[in-house]
Design an enzyme around this catalytic site. Structure first.
Site, PDB file in Angstrom:
ATOM      1  N   GLY A 157       0.852  -1.087  -0.149  1.00  0.00           N
ATOM      2  CA  GLY A 157      -0.008   0.054  -0.136  1.00  0.00           C
ATOM      3  C   GLY A 157       0.942   1.289   0.075  1.00  0.00           C
ATOM      4  O   GLY A 157       1.855   1.191  -0.294  1.00  0.00           O
ATOM      5  N   GLY A 158       0.246   2.432   0.179  1.00  0.00           N
ATOM      6  CA  GLY A 158       0.844   3.683   0.211  1.00  0.00           C
ATOM      7  C   GLY A 158       2.175   3.743   1.181  1.00  0.00           C
ATOM      8  O   GLY A 158       3.140   4.363   1.093  1.00  0.00           O
ATOM      9  N   ASP A 192     -10.056   2.172  12.211  1.00  0.00           N
ATOM     10  CA  ASP A 192      -9.986   2.188  10.630  1.00  0.00           C
ATOM     11  C   ASP A 192     -10.629   0.843  10.515  1.00  0.00           C
ATOM     12  O   ASP A 192     -10.309  -0.076   9.433  1.00  0.00           O
ATOM     13  CB  ASP A 192      -8.531   2.075  10.287  1.00  0.00           C
ATOM     14  CG  ASP A 192      -8.300   2.185   8.782  1.00  0.00           C
ATOM     15  OD1 ASP A 192      -9.129   2.804   8.247  1.00  0.00           O
ATOM     16  OD2 ASP A 192      -7.158   1.799   8.207  1.00  0.00           O
TER      17      ASP A 192
END
Length: 648
Positions: free
Chosen positions: A21-22, A133
């Site tokens: 991911g980022g 989250d």
């Protein structure tokens, strides 16, 4: 991205990349001695000093979370500056891969998933940990198809000060509770996010969609579309449970995540059989589903661990409440969701909910979304005025079109001054463990003698009474006020009630002693009324010029922009404003600079400004922000949802 396959971190050799991911990558790792497998999450950053220590502390917090429905973290470290976590390997993918976006999930599956997630979150909340989250991508499937909650925070603590890329959190804001968007996460924030997930599973769509800014605004101020409009035939009991979990006010949600799960299960038991599998639902994935290819395993960055202690207090500060004592909620068919008329909006939500509103003087108000501009974080901070009284509006009638209709609101009754007053300013401060609101006097009108009030008042919020702090205060009207890091108040001079005198003066007021000091700037510094001011909490004030002539003169605001060094008593003229505006809003941009937005250019307040400008201190320069959403979204909200005069 550098593929670390073949490298060794701690006791694990990285076999192959599972996903990325980022801010992180996940590898299949093999223990060099035990030959056991695990998922190794490697954060794409270098840590040292206090950052590495913070990572270690948060990793330790996560590692102590031992629950059948939480992915276990059993090792962590920082190897040559690279932080990593070693976790259980869940081979069957995620609930997002099992139920892709747009798919509607059978109710029986939803109840099972929610029960498992609620058990995990209830346990985490009992350990005073908030996930922050919750989304299908973070719900993994174990070897026996059990649901495992992953990504209890780590990455955000270390990345928040390094990365501010909005696009990295677009996928998360769709599940984010209003109070979390405002920077005040609470255990009830996880309930809200789980409610969004259930809404999505039932309808095939999340409550809100659009750009990051659009979704964030809707999360704070707009009620979701009723489920029965998306899912005709959905039992009222189920919809009511979801709407309670999605209440904007966290105090109106269920008392605990377990209470939400129990209410949902109870409501689903009463559903008609015709609703169990709607014809429009895609084929349900029931029973064993082949695991997705390992390369599709998603990686999320995770939230920051957030712990709370204590109980709710009278000021509605979101602090931890023991989830073992849920607030009473009826699980019968008489569940009533909190009122959320789609045409109404609370003044508190509009003024301070979106981005940490900063209102500085005069009759205009504006706001900026924190996560878009970065407002509310960074080295420049701003004193927070007291929370305005919440308006609880009620609809004035049914609307025949989607256009928001006007509404009427009611205010809580508090002690007031003897007469209504205008053109004054107020600010909230905390002094010796007491909360006060300081307010200057204003114009009472010609029917009162004297027509103008020169006093400085103080409202004691505990005693609920007004006091006269000074019977004659030198500040005039349409001025501005800020509080510095030492609890000192600064007032600009403003203008006289007869529109004849405009004073370029600054008044330094010490609330603890009542002392007032007049500060006279040099002749090159000129500021009048309708200007704005902000304190950077590092010994400096920044001021706009405002208007230098009285009402009725068709005068435009000046472009002067000044800094005052409090300790050195020194003034500086900075780069002029891009356009002269009065009654504007100043706020920190989160990157060591400031943003200026809103306001009007003329004394008659006929020409409003929709531009947003950013001031960069390092280069002493202004740039124009391309904030299309201000004109396209915010102004229509203000003009159509807020009754005239409410924001003045």
């Amino acid at each position: 991205m550098v593929d670390r396959s073949g490298q060794q971190l701690g006791s694990y050799r990285l076999i192959r990349l599972l996903g990325h991911g980022g801010f992180a990558e996940v590898y299949l790792g093999e223990h060099v001695r035990l030959n056991s497998y695990a998922a190794v999450k490697v954060l794409n950053m270098q840590l040292g000093g206090s950052d590495a220590e913070s990572f270690q502390r948060e990793a330790h917090t996560i590692a102590r979370l031992l629950h059948p429905h939480i992915i276990r973290v059993f090792d962590y470290d920082v190897a040559e500056g690279t932080p990593f976590l070693v976790m259980d390997y869940a081979p069957n993918g995620t609930l997002r891969s099992r139920h892709p976006k747009g798919a509607r999930v059978p109710v029986a599956n939803i109840v099972s998933y929610v029960k498992q997630m609620a058990e995990a979150l209830q346990y985490a909340h009992s350990q005073k940990v908030i996930h922050r989250d919750i989304k299908p991508e973070n719900m993994l499937l174990g070897r026996n198809d059990e649901v495992l909650l992953s990504d209890f925070g780590i990455a955000t603590a270390t990345q928040s000060s390094r990365y501010q890329h909005t696009q990295e959190i677009v996928g998360t804001v769709a599940y984010m509770a209003p109070e979390q968007i405002q920077g005040k996460p609470h255990p009830a924030s996880d309930q809200y996010a789980l409610g969004v997930v259930v809404y999505e599973w039932l309808s095939g769509a999340r409550p809100f969609s659009g750009s990051f800014t659009e979704v964030a605004i809707q999360q704070v101020v707009a009620p979701p579309q009723p489920l029965h409009e998306r899912v005709p035939g959905i039992p009222q009991q189920i919809e009511q449970v979801i709407m309670i979990a999605l209440a904007k006010d966290l105090h109106q949600r269920f008392g605990s995540i377990t209470a939400f799960a129990n209410a949902l299960e109870q409501a689903c038991k009463t559903q008609p059989s015709s609703f169990a599998a709607p014809a429009s639902m895609p084929p349900a994935h029931i029973g064993f589903v082949p695991p997705p290819p390992v390369l599709e395993a998603p990686v999320t960055t995770g939230p920051t661990i957030q712990a709370f202690e204590g109980e709710y207090n009278a000021s509605n500060t979101p602090v931890f409440q023991d989830p073992s004592t849920p607030r009473p909620v009826s699980y019968s068919t008489s569940i009533t969701p909190p009122p959320q008329d789609r045409r109404t909006i609370s003044r508190r939500a509009m003024l301070i909910g979106l981005a940490g509103l900063v209102v500085v003087g005069g009759t205009a108000a504006g706001f900026a979304l924190a996560n878009h501009l970065g407002v509310g974080s960074g080295t420049v901070t701003t004193p927070v005025p007291g929370s305005p009284t919440t308006v609880k509006p009620s609809p004035t009638g049914a609307a025949s079109t989607p256009t928001p209709a006007p509404f009427s609101g009611t205010w809580s009754s508090l002690p007031s001054l003897l007469a209504p007053e205008a053109d004054n300013v107020a600010i909230h401060i905390r002094l010796q463990q007491h909360d006060y609101i300081y307010m200057t006097g204003g114009n009472r009108g010609s029917t009162f003698t004297p027509p103008n009030d020169d006093a400085l008042y103080r409202y004691d919020t505990a005693a609920m009474q007004w006091e006269i702090a000074m019977s004659t205060f030198p500040g005039m009207f349409n001025n501005s006020v800020v509080q510095d890091e030492h609890n000192t108040l600064f007032f600009t001079g403003g203008y006289s009630p007869d529109n004849q005198a405009i004073a370029t003066l600054l008044y330094k007021y010490q609330p603890a002693t009542g002392n007032v000091q007049t500060i006279t700037p040099p002749a090159s510094i000129t500021f009048g009324y309708g200007g704005s001011m902000i304190a950077d909490q590092q010994g400096h004030l920044f001021l706009t010029q405002g208007y230098m002539h009285g009402f009725g003169t068709h005068t435009s605001a000046g472009t002067g922009w000044y800094r005052y060094d409090i300790a050195q008593n020194q003034w500086a003229t900075l780069a002029p404003l891009p356009v002269g505006v009065g009654y504007t809003v100043l706020a920190p941009d989160g990157h060591g600079g400031l943003v200026l937005l809103g306001g009007v250019t003329d004394t008659e307040q006929k020409n409003g400004s929709t531009a947003i400008y950013r001031y960069r201190m390092a280069s002493n320069s202004w740039t124009t922000e391309q904030m299309w959403w201000w004109a396209d979204m915010i102004q229509p909200i203000i003009t159509s949802w807020i009754p005239p005069g409410l924001l003045t």
